[in-house]
Design an enzyme around this catalytic site. Structure first.
Site, PDB file in Angstrom:
ATOM      1  N   VAL A  83      30.575  54.203  35.317  1.00  0.00           N
ATOM      2  CA  VAL A  83      29.560  53.569  36.104  1.00  0.00           C
ATOM      3  C   VAL A  83      30.393  52.713  36.870  1.00  0.00           C
ATOM      4  O   VAL A  83      31.726  53.604  36.960  1.00  0.00           O
ATOM      5  CB  VAL A  83      29.658  52.265  34.417  1.00  0.00           C
ATOM      6  CG1 VAL A  83      29.373  50.967  35.714  1.00  0.00           C
ATOM      7  CG2 VAL A  83      28.644  52.565  33.819  1.00  0.00           C
ATOM      8  N   CYS A  84      29.715  52.518  38.119  1.00  0.00           N
ATOM      9  CA  CYS A  84      30.040  52.110  39.297  1.00  0.00           C
ATOM     10  C   CYS A  84      30.131  51.451  40.086  1.00  0.00           C
ATOM     11  O   CYS A  84      29.349  50.041  40.481  1.00  0.00           O
ATOM     12  CB  CYS A  84      30.103  53.189  40.415  1.00  0.00           C
ATOM     13  SG  CYS A  84      30.369  52.609  41.761  1.00  0.00           S
ATOM     14  N   ILE A  85      31.092  50.206  39.097  1.00  0.00           N
ATOM     15  CA  ILE A  85      30.627  48.087  39.627  1.00  0.00           C
ATOM     16  C   ILE A  85      31.829  48.074  39.712  1.00  0.00           C
ATOM     17  O   ILE A  85      32.867  48.921  39.060  1.00  0.00           O
ATOM     18  CB  ILE A  85      30.180  47.419  38.043  1.00  0.00           C
ATOM     19  CG1 ILE A  85      31.100  48.042  36.533  1.00  0.00           C
ATOM     20  CG2 ILE A  85      28.761  47.632  38.201  1.00  0.00           C
ATOM     21  CD1 ILE A  85      30.662  47.088  35.589  1.00  0.00           C
TER      22      ILE A  85
END
Lengths: 542, 170
Positions: free
Chosen positions: B89-91
């Site tokens: 996940v890329c946040i």
């Protein structure tokens, strides 16, 4: 991907066997076949390709032995660094094109090969910190790999040293330097490994580990920077500018600077915390639910309050400040924010002169005009830009009563009283000087006006000379501060200042005068030229 | 066990999440021997193309948690602009303020010890509902999200059915 690699390997092996078979078929003997192979360019190309594939295969085997499966991040990192390294190697070839031969290429390939394993080892040790379980196999692999790499680095450094000492500078300089960088890297990895290993064995959290890591980083980067600078200096002296070393040198310098900043900033933040920030009181703790939001545990003692009023365990804050010098909750930069005690000591910031001035006013037993706005204590400061011409500065806010001030605060007020009076006296002197100057200006102006009808032909030049000559020093500054001063002079000397009635005719707010000044500014160049011409005329006349 | 304070904090968060679970989120350690690896089940937010799906993910915590952020990775197939092909996940909340993989996040949105597992998972739910198509974790998904929403929704619906163990529609 896997299939492609296998197919490529099979094809090269087949090609190589064809080439060798062909050579042997044509020459029938070992030695002539070798000569034939080395003299034929296509054959050599195939051999190089084969060697390349062999190196890759070798790398794969070693990787399997020492690392097992690479994580995707490690692989990406490896590919990225390899591209840079290959580009730089090609750049290095250009410097040493005279030494270009198969041995030379083999040495560079070996260097790249070893470098790749250094990078992988570094990534793997960094990963230690994050991986929950570290088995015995991991330790065995890392330790044996590090030993092997260190030994090969040492061997090549030694070799490069001997070669350079006996045969003078050559491409071995580059190898010696590159392997020195690599050995420093090994030391760095080893230190990190030992720290992580100790940390993972301890039951209690090891608070100083982060600090030790930070200092290691600093020292290692310092060594690297020294090496790079030394290498570039030597290369410039002997060969030419080593372009291929510039990118890594720049990156090393940048990370050295970063490590230095980290050390300095985190030290400063921790020192601030220890010395400036107050311990949280029981009430404040209760207001924050007694919970430290960093560790989610209760705070009983040893809690510190940041300038933004957020409360944390001092130990938790220390750890956080080693990474970031901000408040974890509101991200206030604690290094830029004023410390709380300091903020209380000289409550209003020094540049806000209005509240500053009220301090002596409130304290003095009977100030001469009790309701008059006190002149700002810093006469040389330009008025705030918001203030219009001639508008009196708003009266400073006054504290409700002296009774609300504590004894210390009163003493502090008394302490600054003398300074304020001196400032006010100085201000009065300056006002006097300004008024005198304006009288002088006025007289000059009226002189010029009275001379006007006498020599009409010279009107333009003469008025300009009179207007511009005194203006550079007294008028712009003085006149500007004037409006700020006007109300105060009128309160201290209600009817007549040191100036005469002419003072009132000279209105600094006069828009025409203002625009005149602007115009003279704009026409300064033109004016100077005309004046010079006039000077020449006078001289030639005489 | 390593780093005691990290462990204590993870236990506290686990307790909190079990006592007051946020809607549509279940999370906890994979096994109670190892509190540094969690498993989370996230329900696709209602009214979005991920509605009805149950998406499993795993969270890996560093030993210096909460000073460093955990890593989060979906373990099911995902198609989303902010999720890498391998499920990571890329946040911004999962990025430490120092490193900036995407190069544009302001540090105010980054990790800080104030964040928690619950906040991360809630951010992921809102990320599922409203993808940020400027972050290029999955460029294909971002492109499809921008240019062909219908096709994107179709893929999402297929994934939803897949996570539920249903055969693809039609």
């Amino acid at each position: 991907m896997k299939m492609k690699a296998v197919v490529a390997t099979v094809i090269t092996v087949a090609l190589t066997s064809v080439v060798i078979g062909n050579a042997y078929y044509q020459k029938k003997q070992f030695y002539p076949s070798v000569v034939y192979l080395t003299n034929s360019n296509p054959s050599m190309a195939v051999m190089y390709l084969q060697a390349f594939i062999l190196v890759l295969l070798m790398g794969k085997i070693l990787r399997k032995i020492f690392f097992g499966q690479l994580r995707p991040a490690e692989f990406e990192h490896l590919i990225e660094r390899s591209w840079y390294a290959i580009t730089e190697t090609c750049l290095a070839f250009t410097v040493f094109r005279d030494d270009f031969n198969p041995k030379f290429i083999a040495l560079f390939t070996l260097l790249l090969f070893l470098k790749a394993f250094h990078w992988l080892a570094e990534d793997r040790v960094d990963y230690m910190e994050r991986s929950p379980v570290i088995g015995l196999l991991f330790h065995v692999r890392i330790l044996s790999l590090l030993t092997l790499l260190a030994q090969s680095d040492m061997y090549f450094i030694h070799h490069a040293y001997l070669f350079t000492a006996t045969k003078g500078p050559s491409v071995q300089l580059v190898f010696g330097f590159e392997y020195s960088i690599l050995i420093i890297m090994i030391v760095n990895i080893l230190i990190k490994y030992v720290l992580h290993a100790i940390d993972s064995r301890w039951e209690a959290p090891w608070e100083s580990k982060a600090a030790v890591l930070l200092y290691t980083e600093l020292a290692i980067n310092f060594l690297k920077v020294l090496l790079y600078v030394g290498f570039v200096a030597v290369m410039v002296r002997i060969y030419t500018l080593p372009l291929f070393a510039f990118r890594p040198m720049y990156e090393t310098m940048r990370s050295f600077k970063k490590a230095y900043n980290d050390v300095v900033l985190s030290r400063r933040a921790i020192r601030n915390m220890n010395t400036l920030y107050p311990d949280a009181t029981a009430d404040e703790l209760a207001a924050a639910d007694n919970e430290c939001i960093i560790c989610r545990e209760e705070m009983h003692s040893g809690a510190k309050k940041l300038p933004c009023n957020h409360i944390f365990h001092a130990a938790c804050l220390r750890l956080w400040f080693q990474r970031q010098q901000t408040c974890p909750t509101c991200r206030l930069n604690v290094l830029r924010a004023p410390a709380p005690e300091q903020a209380n000591a000289n409550a209003p910031a020094p540049h806000a002169n209005a509240p500053h001035a009220n301090a002596p006013n409130a304290n003095a037993p009977a100030p001469p005009p009790p309701t008059a706005p006190v002149p700002p204590p810093f006469p040389n400061m330009p008025p705030p830009p918001m203030m219009g011409w001639g508008m009196p500065p708003p009266p400073p806010p006054r504290p409700a009563s002296l009774a609300t001030l504590s004894v210390e605060e009163l003493q502090r007020l008394e302490g600054t009283e003398r300074r304020h009076i001196e400032a006010r006296l100085q201000l009065l002197h300056e006002i006097q000087a300004m008024l005198n100057a304006s009288v002088l200006l006025m007289q000059q102006y009226s002189n010029v006006v009275s001379n006007l009808p006498l020599n009409c032909s010279n009107v333009a030049t003469q008025t300009e000379i009179h207007r511009t000559e005194p203006s550079p020093e007294p008028s712009p500054v003085r006149v500007k501060t004037d409006p700020d001063v006007v109300p105060t002079t009128s309160t201290y000397k209600p009817t007549a200042g040191p100036s005469t009635s002419t003072d009132y005719t000279f209105d600094p707010n006069d828009p025409t005068l203002d625009s005149n000044r602007d115009q003279s500014d704009a026409d300064a160049e033109e004016l100077r030229r005309r004046r010079l011409q006039k000077f020449k005329e006078i001289h030639s006349d005489k | 066990m390593m780093a005691g304070s990290a462990l204590r904090r993870l236990m506290a968060e686990y307790k909190q999440l079990t006592l007051n679970p946020p809607e549509g989120i279940i999370a906890g350690p994979v096994n109670e021997e190892n509190f540094f690896e969690w498993e989370a089940l996230i329900a696709g937010p209602e009214g979005t193309c991920f509605e009805g799906g149950i998406f499993p993910a795993k969270l890996l915590f560093p030993p210096d948690y909460p000073l460093s952020p955990p890593k989060m990775q979906f373990v099911c197939e995902m198609f989303h602009p902010n999720i890498y092909a391998d499920g990571r996940v890329c946040i911004s909340i999962l990025h430490a303020p120092g490193d900036d993989p995407t190069g544009y996040e302001c540090s105010a949105e980054r990790w800080s010890p104030v964040q928690s597992v619950e906040k991360i998972l809630l951010s992921v739910v809102s990320m599922l509902a409203e993808p940020n198509d400027e972050s290029g974790a999955n460029v294909d998904a971002a492109k499809l999200w921008r240019e062909d929403r219908e096709q994107f929704n179709k893929i999402a619906k297929r994934l939803v059915r897949k996570t539920l163990g249903l055969p693809p529609a039609e």
